[in-house]
Design a protein around this motif. Structure first.
Motif, PDB file in Angstrom:
ATOM      1  N   ALA A 144      -9.665  33.351 -55.730  1.00 57.04           N
ATOM      2  CA  ALA A 144      -9.128  33.889 -56.996  1.00 57.04           C
ATOM      3  C   ALA A 144      -7.900  33.057 -57.402  1.00 57.04           C
ATOM      4  CB  ALA A 144      -8.790  35.353 -56.820  1.00 57.04           C
ATOM      5  N   GLY A 145      -7.034  33.646 -58.242  1.00 55.82           N
ATOM      6  CA  GLY A 145      -5.810  32.939 -58.663  1.00 55.82           C
ATOM      7  C   GLY A 145      -6.131  31.581 -59.249  1.00 55.82           C
ATOM      8  N   GLN A 146      -7.176  31.488 -60.045  1.00 59.19           N
ATOM      9  CA  GLN A 146      -7.614  30.183 -60.557  1.00 59.19           C
ATOM     10  C   GLN A 146      -6.720  29.746 -61.731  1.00 59.19           C
ATOM     11  OE1 GLN A 146     -11.901  30.270 -61.212  1.00 59.19           O
ATOM     12  NE2 GLN A 146     -12.230  31.306 -59.261  1.00 59.19           N
ATOM     13  N   GLY A 152     -10.850  16.365 -65.252  1.00 61.83           N
ATOM     14  CA  GLY A 152     -11.871  16.115 -66.282  1.00 61.83           C
ATOM     15  C   GLY A 152     -12.283  17.390 -66.992  1.00 61.83           C
ATOM     16  N   GLY A 153     -11.913  18.565 -66.465  1.00 60.27           N
ATOM     17  CA  GLY A 153     -12.272  19.838 -67.094  1.00 60.27           C
ATOM     18  C   GLY A 153     -11.088  20.456 -67.810  1.00 60.27           C
ATOM     19  N   ARG A 154     -11.325  21.566 -68.501  1.00 59.40           N
ATOM     20  CA  ARG A 154     -10.202  22.286 -69.139  1.00 59.40           C
ATOM     21  C   ARG A 154     -10.284  23.788 -68.897  1.00 59.40           C
ATOM     22  NH1 ARG A 154     -11.935  24.271 -74.348  1.00 59.40           N
ATOM     23  NH2 ARG A 154     -13.817  23.210 -75.017  1.00 59.40           N
ATOM     24  N   GLU A 155     -11.106  24.199 -67.948  1.00 62.38           N
ATOM     25  CA  GLU A 155     -11.154  25.623 -67.583  1.00 62.38           C
ATOM     26  C   GLU A 155     -10.752  25.757 -66.119  1.00 62.38           C
ATOM     27  OE1 GLU A 155     -14.532  27.837 -70.114  1.00 62.38           O
ATOM     28  OE2 GLU A 155     -15.276  26.309 -68.737  1.00 62.38           O
ATOM     29  N   ALA A 156      -9.904  26.759 -65.848  1.00 67.34           N
ATOM     30  CA  ALA A 156      -9.369  26.920 -64.491  1.00 67.34           C
ATOM     31  C   ALA A 156     -10.488  27.191 -63.489  1.00 67.34           C
ATOM     32  CB  ALA A 156      -8.366  28.069 -64.479  1.00 67.34           C
ATOM     33  N   ARG A 157     -10.436  26.460 -62.388  1.00 69.42           N
ATOM     34  CA  ARG A 157     -11.417  26.644 -61.318  1.00 69.42           C
ATOM     35  C   ARG A 157     -10.770  26.708 -59.933  1.00 69.42           C
ATOM     36  NH1 ARG A 157     -14.089  27.842 -64.904  1.00 69.42           N
ATOM     37  NH2 ARG A 157     -16.138  27.138 -65.569  1.00 69.42           N
ATOM     38  N   LEU A 158      -9.529  26.234 -59.822  1.00 71.97           N
ATOM     39  CA  LEU A 158      -8.889  26.183 -58.499  1.00 71.97           C
ATOM     40  C   LEU A 158      -7.522  26.852 -58.562  1.00 71.97           C
ATOM     41  CD1 LEU A 158      -9.763  22.493 -57.622  1.00 71.97           C
ATOM     42  CD2 LEU A 158     -10.309  24.429 -56.134  1.00 71.97           C
ATOM     43  N   SER A 159      -7.097  27.345 -57.421  1.00 72.58           N
ATOM     44  CA  SER A 159      -5.743  27.879 -57.295  1.00 72.58           C
ATOM     45  C   SER A 159      -4.756  26.704 -57.169  1.00 72.58           C
ATOM     46  CB  SER A 159      -5.735  28.799 -56.072  1.00 72.58           C
ATOM     47  OG  SER A 159      -4.490  28.863 -55.490  1.00 72.58           O
ATOM     48  N   THR A 160      -3.478  26.999 -57.025  1.00 69.39           N
ATOM     49  CA  THR A 160      -2.491  25.915 -56.915  1.00 69.39           C
ATOM     50  C   THR A 160      -2.479  25.304 -55.507  1.00 69.39           C
ATOM     51  OG1 THR A 160      -0.747  27.491 -56.372  1.00 69.39           O
ATOM     52  CG2 THR A 160      -0.982  26.918 -58.678  1.00 69.39           C
ATOM     53  N   ASN A 161      -3.296  25.823 -54.628  1.00 70.85           N
ATOM     54  CA  ASN A 161      -3.599  25.310 -53.285  1.00 70.85           C
ATOM     55  C   ASN A 161      -2.526  24.439 -52.629  1.00 70.85           C
ATOM     56  OD1 ASN A 161      -5.899  26.726 -53.687  1.00 70.85           O
ATOM     57  ND2 ASN A 161      -7.321  25.048 -53.304  1.00 70.85           N
ATOM     58  N   PRO A 162      -1.418  25.057 -52.201  1.00 67.03           N
ATOM     59  CA  PRO A 162      -0.334  24.273 -51.608  1.00 67.03           C
ATOM     60  C   PRO A 162      -0.641  23.811 -50.186  1.00 67.03           C
ATOM     61  CG  PRO A 162       0.156  26.603 -51.461  1.00 67.03           C
ATOM     62  CD  PRO A 162      -1.129  26.493 -52.224  1.00 67.03           C
ATOM     63  N   ALA A 184       3.157  21.497 -60.954  1.00 64.17           N
ATOM     64  CA  ALA A 184       4.118  22.567 -60.662  1.00 64.17           C
ATOM     65  C   ALA A 184       3.318  23.823 -60.328  1.00 64.17           C
ATOM     66  CB  ALA A 184       5.001  22.832 -61.869  1.00 64.17           C
ATOM     67  N   PRO A 185       3.800  24.628 -59.380  1.00 66.76           N
ATOM     68  CA  PRO A 185       3.097  25.883 -59.114  1.00 66.76           C
ATOM     69  C   PRO A 185       3.259  26.852 -60.284  1.00 66.76           C
ATOM     70  CG  PRO A 185       5.092  25.736 -57.776  1.00 66.76           C
ATOM     71  CD  PRO A 185       4.978  24.448 -58.533  1.00 66.76           C
ATOM     72  N   GLU A 186       2.381  27.832 -60.391  1.00 67.04           N
ATOM     73  CA  GLU A 186       2.456  28.791 -61.498  1.00 67.04           C
ATOM     74  C   GLU A 186       3.825  29.447 -61.548  1.00 67.04           C
ATOM     75  OE1 GLU A 186       2.724  32.679 -63.154  1.00 67.04           O
ATOM     76  OE2 GLU A 186       2.470  32.454 -60.998  1.00 67.04           O
ATOM     77  N   GLY A 187       4.415  29.710 -60.373  1.00 68.40           N
ATOM     78  CA  GLY A 187       5.722  30.377 -60.321  1.00 68.40           C
ATOM     79  C   GLY A 187       6.793  29.611 -61.093  1.00 68.40           C
ATOM     80  N   LYS A 188       6.704  28.276 -61.108  1.00 65.66           N
ATOM     81  CA  LYS A 188       7.727  27.500 -61.828  1.00 65.66           C
ATOM     82  C   LYS A 188       7.537  27.638 -63.332  1.00 65.66           C
ATOM     83  CE  LYS A 188       9.398  24.505 -58.262  1.00 65.66           C
ATOM     84  NZ  LYS A 188       9.464  23.217 -57.574  1.00 65.66           N
ATOM     85  N   VAL A 189       6.292  27.809 -63.775  1.00 63.63           N
ATOM     86  CA  VAL A 189       6.056  28.066 -65.200  1.00 63.63           C
ATOM     87  C   VAL A 189       6.595  29.465 -65.526  1.00 63.63           C
ATOM     88  CG1 VAL A 189       4.315  28.209 -67.032  1.00 63.63           C
ATOM     89  CG2 VAL A 189       3.984  26.616 -65.112  1.00 63.63           C
ATOM     90  N   ARG A 190       6.424  30.412 -64.577  1.00 66.78           N
ATOM     91  CA  ARG A 190       6.912  31.792 -64.780  1.00 66.78           C
ATOM     92  C   ARG A 190       8.435  31.804 -64.943  1.00 66.78           C
ATOM     93  NH1 ARG A 190       5.303  36.368 -60.406  1.00 66.78           N
ATOM     94  NH2 ARG A 190       3.466  35.034 -60.252  1.00 66.78           N
ATOM     95  N   ALA A 238      -6.528  19.460 -53.630  1.00 67.67           N
ATOM     96  CA  ALA A 238      -6.705  20.905 -53.817  1.00 67.67           C
ATOM     97  C   ALA A 238      -8.081  21.335 -53.337  1.00 67.67           C
ATOM     98  CB  ALA A 238      -6.522  21.267 -55.293  1.00 67.67           C
ATOM     99  N   LEU A 239      -9.054  20.511 -53.592  1.00 66.10           N
ATOM    100  CA  LEU A 239     -10.422  20.843 -53.166  1.00 66.10           C
ATOM    101  C   LEU A 239     -10.521  20.867 -51.636  1.00 66.10           C
ATOM    102  CD1 LEU A 239     -13.402  21.340 -53.610  1.00 66.10           C
ATOM    103  CD2 LEU A 239     -13.712  18.895 -54.036  1.00 66.10           C
ATOM    104  N   MET A 240      -9.871  19.901 -50.977  1.00 71.46           N
ATOM    105  CA  MET A 240      -9.906  19.888 -49.504  1.00 71.46           C
ATOM    106  C   MET A 240      -9.197  21.120 -48.936  1.00 71.46           C
ATOM    107  SD  MET A 240     -11.753  17.331 -49.122  1.00 71.46           S
ATOM    108  CE  MET A 240     -11.911  17.223 -47.358  1.00 71.46           C
ATOM    109  N   VAL A 241      -8.081  21.536 -49.598  1.00 74.55           N
ATOM    110  CA  VAL A 241      -7.383  22.760 -49.157  1.00 74.55           C
ATOM    111  C   VAL A 241      -8.320  23.956 -49.323  1.00 74.55           C
ATOM    112  CG1 VAL A 241      -5.460  24.323 -49.676  1.00 74.55           C
ATOM    113  CG2 VAL A 241      -5.091  21.846 -49.710  1.00 74.55           C
ATOM    114  N   GLU A 242      -9.049  23.975 -50.437  1.00 70.90           N
ATOM    115  CA  GLU A 242      -9.975  25.079 -50.700  1.00 70.90           C
ATOM    116  C   GLU A 242     -11.042  25.150 -49.603  1.00 70.90           C
ATOM    117  OE1 GLU A 242      -9.336  27.092 -53.133  1.00 70.90           O
ATOM    118  OE2 GLU A 242     -11.129  28.339 -53.044  1.00 70.90           O
TER     119      GLU A 242
END
Ligand code: NAD
Length: 346
Positions: A144-146, A152-162, A184-190, A238-242
């Motif tokens: 979740a948390g996508q 190359g895409g514009r729709e969320a598919r991955l989390s911020t996977n730190p 930047a992680p979502e928290g920094k945008v927040r 991010a994909l490898m973290v996933e």
């Protein structure tokens, strides 16, 4: 705009967590790592999270008295269920287990599902470096948390996977890499949104895939997305973290209908003493960093830092001056505290 002393924030956080049923010692640890995030300059993962965690307790997503459980294990591996406990408590327990196993066998890997948000990853990998081990930590959001579009895409598919990686050094602070795989992680945008400030270009794209500096673009419908760090490389990381946290660690991977956005963890711990004496390791890390710092400075640059050093310097400064918290965030924290009968600082 309040500037608050770390000790006051620690007291407030601890009281709030105690009020929602977190055992005393765990409440102190949770407050400590949140305040440390602010002290070290990562406000996105500090006390701004208190209202979020209270809300997650209120909705029943998190259980303050959960005891993480080992589901299966071998001398070098384990799979754990965080049992929907607060992430700071689950991650500490999982890293303790990885350190114990690596101490016995030289190397260990631990996967964890259903952990609350663990905040900054740094605190856990530093637990290992304090014991002359090197730990690597990979975190997803259980599918979740996508927030991030695939490159190359514009729709969320991955989390911020730190991911985070720490190792001990001799004279310098431990070398610490601790980053989201988004710019930047979502928290920094927040934080920017709460401060009513624009975000730098390169952090987000809007729902049409166009670059924007408006933090609201990430939250309004249709939603924009966070950009990966370093373009295709951040996406690939991010994909490898996933895969590590979501598939190997059994937390669950991104899909059309994910469950709740618990953190999933994958830890690898290495006992330095199995490779060379830790004192020699530390001395060689010092030699290495001395060499890095011998580089001539680039125009406009005043110094060369090692990863982890910026946080130590910021902590020194903020411990003396206090922690600045934007009005919106402060109101959210104090409101959450008051609703639980906890008084804010006088
Ligand atoms: P960031 O971009 O601020 O990078 C921080 C890293 O860069 C640190 O290792 C720091 O020491 C190093 N660094 C900074 N300046 C440097 C310099 N001049 N030279 C060398 N190294 C330097 O980090 P971020 O991506 O914004 O992530 C912030 C925090 O968010 C992290 O602590 C991360 O753990 C946390 N996070 C947590 C989650 C979660 O789900 N729990 C998700 C995303 C991010």
């Amino acid at each position: 705009m309040p500037t608050v002393r770390a000790a006051e924030l620690q007291r407030l956080g601890q009281d709030v967590f105690r009020a929602i049923g977190v055992p005393e010692e765990d409440a102190a640890w949770m407050a400590q790592v949140l305040v440390r995030a602010n002290l070290q300059g990562h406000d996105s993962h500090g006390v701004i999270r208190i209202p979020q965690y209270v809300e997650e307790w209120r909705t029943g997503k998190l259980n303050p008295k959960a005891k993480p459980r080992i589901l299966s294990e071998s001398p070098t591996t384990a799979l754990m269920d965080g049992e929907a406990g607060f992430g700071q408590i689950v991650a500490r327990e999982a890293m303790t287990l990885a350190i114990r196993k690596a101490g016995g066998a030289g190397v260990a890997a631990v996967g964890v599902k259903r952990s609350g948000h663990i905040g900054r990853l740094a605190d856990y990998v530093e637990m290992a470096s304090a014991q002359d081990m090197i730990a690597l930590l990979f975190v997803n959001a259980s599918g979740a948390g996508q927030w991030m579009a695939p490159w190359g895409g514009r729709e969320a598919r991955l989390s911020t996977n730190p991911l985070a990686f720490a190792c001990p050094a001799g004279a310098t602070p431990p070398i610490l890499l601790d980053i989201a795989t988004t710019t930047a992680p979502e928290g920094k945008v927040r934080v920017k949104r709460n401060r009513r400030e624009p975000v730098p270009l390169g952090w987000i794209i809007d729902a049409q895939g166009e670059p924007t500096t408006d933090p609201e673009a990430l939250y309004r419908t249709p939603r924009g997305t966070l950009l990966p760090m370093a373009g295709h490389k951040g996406y690939a990381l991010a994909l490898m973290v996933e895969i590590l946290a979501g598939i190997l660690g059994r937390a669950g991977h991104v899909c059309e209908h994910p469950g709740l956005d618990y953190n999933g963890l994958f830890i690898i711990a290495l006992d330095i003493a199995r490779f060379l004496p830790p004192s020699v390791f530390r001395a060689e890390v010092d030699d290495l960093t001395r060499y890095l710092k011998s580089s001539a400075l680039a125009p406009g640059s005043s110094r060369i830092l090692t990863p982890g050093e910026a946080e130590v310097l910021t902590e020194r400064e903020r411990a003396a001056t206090g922690i600045f918290i934007e009005e919106e965030t402060w109101t959210q924290i104090v409101t959450a505290a008051h609703q639980l009968g906890v008084a804010g600082p006088a």
